[in-house]
Every structure is written in C-alpha cells, then in structure tokens.
Design an enzyme around this catalytic site. Structure first.
Site: not given
Length: 243
Positions: A86, A204, A206
């Site tokens: 990002c 994302h 994660e």
C-alpha cells in the site's frame, strides 16, 4: 528468517505486519524506525502501509527521503528481498525502486473492502506458494492506489511476467473494471522489479494471514519468501554497512 519492518511517521500497518509475521507465521521480526541509518541483520524488508508524513506533497514522496531508505536501497541493490504494501508500494515507486506511480483513485473516493485478485506469475520468490492463475482475496484500504505507467513500461511489465497480481471480478473473469477498485491500468494490483527481488502491491497480505480475520490468502507471499530463503542453501544475512 528475519524480517525488518520499517515505521515512518504516519505508518499505521507496521504493527499489523509485525503481528502477522511474528505471532501468526512465526518469523523473527525487527522493528526499524525511519530515522535509523542501517537495517542491521535482516533477510527481508517490509515497507508497510499507512499515510507516511500524512501523504503531504504526494503519497510516499517524503518518506523516500528518510535516512533508512538509503540502506533499503543498498539492501535491494545487493539482491535483498523488499516488499512494499500500500503506502509502501507508493514509497518504492517514489524512490524509483519500482517503475510507474500510484495516483488518486479514479472514483476520487477512499476504498476499503476485500478484493479478488489473480496470481499472474507464480514462478517468483513472492508467489511460489500459489498455483498458476490462482484466485485469491485480500483487503484494500487506500485513496491513491491507481497504478499508472507509460506504454513502454506497461509492455515491459506484462511481457516480462512482472505483473504478479491483477484485480479481477469475484468470479475470476476479466469484466472491464468490475473488479478494479481504483482504476489501475491493466487492472494491476502488484508488480515486481526487473531483477525479481522487489515487490509492490496495494492489497494488504498482512491482513489476510489469520483464519480469524479475512482468511489466509496473504500468507502465501511471506511463505514464498521464506521458501526462497530456505532454498538459497545459506543465510542471506547481509553485512551491516557503515552509515
């Protein structure tokens, strides 16, 4: 394998990365503040999401000047794997470690939702855990995620297999911009540099490593990196360089 996660003023996904890599996936993680001059001992670098320096001037434009980015560049030039997520993708583009740029979403609105993607190249150190053309999903949360580049750059990315992830409709087909949350050219969600050791993506991963939240499709990126590290046959710890 040791991951270094960098924190800039305005980062808000650094703790997510530390948690996903450490608690969920079991890697060693080092927190690196942007004012530090060296990365120290690490095997991979994560430039996380957020709003570094409040996105003043241009997203990622100020963060690229932080002291730690000098060593990130040296780490990458020596073949060390770097992933920008990002805002991290924006920073890597601003630092010219990746081609192209991220601009305001075509809708001019902040978009926050889970998106579908297709793995376009599974023969890289970031995607080997996936199958060819596997459909995966991850959340996005950005206002400036529209990837743009000139025609020559786009041609190189496509012809060299450097587009690793592409936005698609939920059923996996390409239906115009139905699955493209930001208007990115060629529905590009993630790209790799020419030497194959730097990845930038807007979604994302994660936030998609724990089955309790958003599934585990994002874990494949980090597990692929660990597999490549293991297959290297020896530690890729790079020596600390003088500041």
């Amino acid at each position: 394998m040791i991951f270094a996660v960098i924190t800039f003023p305005g980062s808000n996904c650094d703790r997510d990365c530390v948690d996903a890599l450490g608690r969920v996936l079991g890697f060693q993680v080092r927190d690196i503040f942007h004012k530090e001059n060296t990365l120290g001992k690490c095997d991979a670098v994560v430039v996380p999401g957020g709003f570094s320096y409040g996105d003043y001037l241009r997203a990622g434009a100020l963060a690229k000047l932080s002291p730690i980015m000098y060593d990130v560049r040296r780490f990458a030039e020596r073949g060390g794997p770097v992933i920008g997520i990002c805002n991290g993708f924006q920073i890597l583009c601003e630092a010219e470690l990746l081609p192209g740029a991220l601009i305001r979403n075509q809708s001019l609105k902040f978009v926050s939702r889970v998106v579908a993607m297709r793995v376009e190249n599974h023969r890289t150190q970031f995607t080997s855990a996936y199958k060819e053309h596997q459909l995966i999903s991850m959340p996005v949360a950005h206002g400036e995620g529209c990837y743009v580049a000139d025609k020559e750059t786009l041609h190189q990315l496509e012809s060299e297999g450097r587009v690793l992830f592409r936005y698609v409709a939920a059923d996996g087909d390409d239906h115009g911009d139905d699955g493209n949350p930001n208007g990115s050219m060629n529905s590009i969600a993630g790209i790799m540099n020419s030497t194959g050791n730097i990845l930038g993506l807007m979604p994302h991963p994660e936030r998609a490593t724990d089955p309790l939240i958003n599934g585990t499709d994002g874990a494949g990126i980090f597990l692929s990196m660990a597999d490549a590290f293991s297959k290297a046959g020896q530690s890729r710890h790079l020596p600390e360089l003088a500041s």
